[in-house]
Design a protein around this motif. Structure first.
Motif, PDB file in Angstrom:
ATOM      1  N   UNK A  93      62.509 -46.396 -38.022  1.00  0.00           N
ATOM      2  CA  UNK A  93      63.064 -45.282 -38.796  1.00  0.00           C
ATOM      3  C   UNK A  93      62.147 -44.057 -38.814  1.00  0.00           C
ATOM      4  N   UNK A  94      60.886 -44.243 -38.481  1.00  0.00           N
ATOM      5  CA  UNK A  94      59.931 -43.148 -38.670  1.00  0.00           C
ATOM      6  C   UNK A  94      60.174 -41.940 -37.746  1.00  0.00           C
ATOM      7  N   UNK A  95      60.418 -42.160 -36.441  1.00  0.00           N
ATOM      8  CA  UNK A  95      60.686 -41.002 -35.589  1.00  0.00           C
ATOM      9  C   UNK A  95      61.912 -40.206 -36.058  1.00  0.00           C
ATOM     10  N   UNK A  96      62.922 -40.920 -36.547  1.00  0.00           N
ATOM     11  CA  UNK A  96      64.119 -40.242 -37.052  1.00  0.00           C
ATOM     12  C   UNK A  96      63.793 -39.400 -38.273  1.00  0.00           C
ATOM     13  N   UNK A  97      62.963 -39.946 -39.150  1.00  0.00           N
ATOM     14  CA  UNK A  97      62.550 -39.210 -40.346  1.00  0.00           C
ATOM     15  C   UNK A  97      61.783 -37.946 -39.937  1.00  0.00           C
ATOM     16  N   UNK A  98      60.860 -38.089 -38.990  1.00  0.00           N
ATOM     17  CA  UNK A  98      60.040 -36.946 -38.580  1.00  0.00           C
ATOM     18  C   UNK A  98      60.868 -35.863 -37.897  1.00  0.00           C
ATOM     19  N   UNK A  99      61.898 -36.275 -37.173  1.00  0.00           N
ATOM     20  CA  UNK A  99      62.726 -35.313 -36.449  1.00  0.00           C
ATOM     21  C   UNK A  99      63.523 -34.424 -37.400  1.00  0.00           C
ATOM     22  N   UNK A 100      63.623 -34.844 -38.671  1.00  0.00           N
ATOM     23  CA  UNK A 100      64.352 -34.043 -39.668  1.00  0.00           C
ATOM     24  C   UNK A 100      63.447 -33.004 -40.336  1.00  0.00           C
ATOM     25  N   UNK A 101      62.146 -33.132 -40.167  1.00  0.00           N
ATOM     26  CA  UNK A 101      61.214 -32.243 -40.857  1.00  0.00           C
ATOM     27  C   UNK A 101      61.328 -30.817 -40.322  1.00  0.00           C
ATOM     28  N   UNK A 102      61.500 -29.864 -41.222  1.00  0.00           N
ATOM     29  CA  UNK A 102      61.403 -28.434 -40.917  1.00  0.00           C
ATOM     30  C   UNK A 102      62.231 -28.025 -39.706  1.00  0.00           C
ATOM     31  N   UNK A 103      61.615 -27.292 -38.808  1.00  0.00           N
ATOM     32  CA  UNK A 103      62.250 -26.870 -37.559  1.00  0.00           C
ATOM     33  C   UNK A 103      61.301 -27.191 -36.421  1.00  0.00           C
ATOM     34  N   UNK A 104      61.765 -27.024 -35.205  1.00  0.00           N
ATOM     35  CA  UNK A 104      60.989 -27.470 -34.042  1.00  0.00           C
ATOM     36  C   UNK A 104      59.633 -26.756 -33.949  1.00  0.00           C
ATOM     37  N   UNK A 105      59.560 -25.526 -34.430  1.00  0.00           N
ATOM     38  CA  UNK A 105      58.295 -24.784 -34.326  1.00  0.00           C
ATOM     39  C   UNK A 105      57.248 -25.355 -35.284  1.00  0.00           C
ATOM     40  N   UNK A 106      57.688 -25.657 -36.511  1.00  0.00           N
ATOM     41  CA  UNK A 106      56.759 -26.253 -37.477  1.00  0.00           C
ATOM     42  C   UNK A 106      56.346 -27.647 -36.995  1.00  0.00           C
ATOM     43  N   UNK A 107      57.282 -28.390 -36.401  1.00  0.00           N
ATOM     44  CA  UNK A 107      56.952 -29.736 -35.929  1.00  0.00           C
ATOM     45  C   UNK A 107      56.010 -29.718 -34.727  1.00  0.00           C
ATOM     46  N   UNK A 108      56.081 -28.652 -33.920  1.00  0.00           N
ATOM     47  CA  UNK A 108      55.213 -28.568 -32.740  1.00  0.00           C
ATOM     48  C   UNK A 108      53.757 -28.357 -33.127  1.00  0.00           C
ATOM     49  N   UNK A 109      53.527 -27.741 -34.265  1.00  0.00           N
ATOM     50  CA  UNK A 109      52.182 -27.322 -34.656  1.00  0.00           C
ATOM     51  C   UNK A 109      51.688 -28.080 -35.890  1.00  0.00           C
ATOM     52  N   UNK A 110      52.586 -28.338 -36.824  1.00  0.00           N
ATOM     53  CA  UNK A 110      52.219 -28.966 -38.099  1.00  0.00           C
ATOM     54  C   UNK A 110      51.907 -30.446 -37.921  1.00  0.00           C
ATOM     55  N   UNK A 111      50.953 -30.934 -38.719  1.00  0.00           N
ATOM     56  CA  UNK A 111      50.498 -32.316 -38.570  1.00  0.00           C
ATOM     57  C   UNK A 111      50.932 -33.173 -39.764  1.00  0.00           C
TER      58      UNK A 111
END
Ligand SMILES: Cc1cc2nc3c(=O)[nH]c(=O)nc-3n(C[C@H](O)[C@H](O)[C@H](O)COP(=O)(O)OP(=O)(O)OC[C@H]3O[C@@H](n4cnc5c(N)ncnc54)[C@H](O)[C@@H]3O)c2cc1C
Ligand code: FES
Ligand code: FES
Lengths: 290, 163
Positions: A93-111
């Motif tokens: 379930x974890x990758x699915x949860x992470x894919x919902x976070x913010x937008x792709x730009x925040x996910x590319x950089x944010x940790x």
């Protein structure tokens, strides 16, 4: 909008990063992706003369399977973790949860570490990781301690981290057969208005363990006691009990009113999302027992 | 305080000094004169300021220029004249996916970053991928149609990698 002046330091070990932060005292702050910190500084909500960049600290990088859990470096980006086969294998379930976070730009950089350490009340990982009983390793390069995620947050934007102490890794237990996990959330604006994560374990069609975390509505994730009502419920009775738990959980939380909605609105969200999360977790757990 | 960085920007090497507190958007627009990158919300929400760093979309409004050291940056100017630009530009025009054009560079760059991702075969996954790029004009339908037209097609894949 411009940023106030500051100097960026780039230590290449955990020890050096911690020592630098201790030496700088209140003038220094760690930064990783900067998606929270730079925003806060731009908006004038925070000011520091020295930023200690963690991107070159090797101890914060990588994803490693260790016996029955996965160890995730605090400096891994959401995007890197979303695509990690090791995580997908251990905690589906974890990758699915992470894919919902913010937008792709925040996910590319944010940790993941930046998300937890900033302790914004509206957090998917904080809720999810509390439900799956993840442990955080905090350290300074010479000593370290382990803290369960649900004891890491003291309130909105406040954690147990000492000055100079860093979040090094997140240890997530692999999900065993017979256990189901679910993460449900809804957003009004950019960040989640409500996040609910559940973990249930079945033995011969009876619920033997259940854990529920309601996030993003209070200062920090809360674990409603009402979840204990599920223990002992069997396939025939658990949908009725899920409804009771949902109603009792909503009644027990005292949501903070903010731009995502009023306290009463959020209470209504909690009831619906607790029900959905528990239903989904039970379905996932049942799937594995066959 | 300043930092000396070496970065590849639209295929050319940049070596020079940047202020530690300089934002990538200001570096691109004010120092390099690359005005194709837009700025609107300034808080990582609208997507107008999107550029690709090592192939991934970032909000240049909240990214430090000094963090570019050793990285490869693509802005919309870097796509001009490439086969990808031609294919996608053609689809955008055909579907009426550009009105005022303010969001267009970001839409194009974000799409480019997803081109090789085979998980984007259907419209639902494309929508998720493009989420967080605001357009005030088109209502998104035309943009999605244009992207669906080229995403995953062999033409786009060739154009994306063989530029
Ligand atoms: C527009 C927007 C939408 C968002 N939506 C969501 C969402 O839907 N769900 C969600 O969960 N989150 C959301 N977020 C939050 C996002 O997940 C975080 O911004 C990101 O993960 C922060 O990581 P970072 O590396 O950029 O942190 P930074 O900004 O670099 O750091 C954040 C804070 O943590 C500290 N810090 C960082 N790393 C460490 C470490 N290893 N040890 C100790 N302290 C550390 C820094 O000192 C700073 O105070 C959103 C953010 C934005 C800007
Ligand atoms: S201007 Fe950067 S995301 Fe809106
Ligand atoms: S075309 Fe005007 S904002 Fe998208």
């Amino acid at each position: 909008m411009k940023l106030p002046p500051f100097e960026v330091h780039r230590p290449s070990s955990l020890y050096d990063a911690s020592r630098l932060l201790r030496d700088l005292g209140g003038d220094g702050v760690p930064i990783n992706g900067g998606t929270e910190l730079l925003l806060a500084m731009k908006l004038g909500l925070a000011q520091y003369d020295h930023l200690v960049d963690l991107k070159r600290v090797p101890e914060l990088r990588g994803v490693r399977p260790i016996s029955t859990s996965v160890s995730i470096g605090a400096g891994m980006t959401h995007r890197e973790l979303e695509g990690s086969p090791v995580i997908a294998e251990a905690v589906g379930e974890m990758p699915r949860m992470l894919a919902e976070v913010a937008n792709v730009r925040v996910r590319s950089v944010g940790t993941i570490g930046g998300n937890l350490c900033f302790a914004d009340p509206h957090s998917d990982p904080a809720t999810f990781l509390s439900a799956v009983e993840a442990t955080l390793v905090l350290g300074d390069g010479s000593t370290s301690r382990r803290v369960p995620v649900d004891q890491f947050f003291l309130g909105a934007y406040e954690t147990v981290l000492e000055h100079g102490e860093l979040l090094v890794e997140v240890t997530v237990p692999a999900v065993p057969v017979g256990t189901g996990i679910a993460h449900m959330r809804m957003k009004v604006h950019e960040r989640p208005a409500v996040t609910v994560a559940a973990k249930v374990t079945l033995e011969r069609d009876t619920i033997v363990r259940a854990r529920l975390v309601v996030g993003s509505v209070c200062g920090a994730p809360v674990l409603p006691q009402a979840i204990d009502k599920l223990i002992g419920a069997s396939r025939g009775t658990w949908s009725e009990r899920v409804r009771e738990v949902a109603a009792a959980s909503a009644a027990a939380v005292a949501p903070v009113a903010d731009a995502e909605g009023s306290s009463r609105y959020k209470q209504a969200l909690v009831e619906v999302f607790v029900r959905r999360a528990l239903d989904a977790a039970l379905a996932n757990a049942s799937g594995f027992t066959r | 305080m300043s930092t000396v960085i070496t970065a590849t920007i639209n295929g050319r090497t940049f070596k020079g000094e940047v202020e530690d507190n300089e934002l990538l958007i200001d570096f691109l627009r004010d120092d390099l004169g690359l005005n194709g990158t837009r700025q609107s919300c300034e808080v990582e929400v609208c997507g107008s300021c999107t550029v690709l760093v090592d192939g991934l979309p970032v909000s240049s409004c909240c990214y430090l220029a000094c963090d570019l050291d050793g990285k490869v940056v693509e802005t919309i100017e870097g796509l001009v004249g490439t086969a990808f630009h031609e294919v996608l530009g053609d689809a955008f025009v055909r579907h009426g996916a550009v009105q005022c054009g303010y969001c267009t560079p970001a839409m194009v760059l974000t799409a480019k970053s997803f081109l090789d991702d085979e998980r984007l075969a259907d419209e639902e996954s494309l929508k998720r991928a493009m989420r967080g790029n605001l357009c005030r004009c088109t209502g998104y339908r035309a943009i999605l149609d244009a992207l669906m037209d080229v995403m995953g097609s062999e033409r786009a894949a060739e154009a994306g990698s063989g530029r």
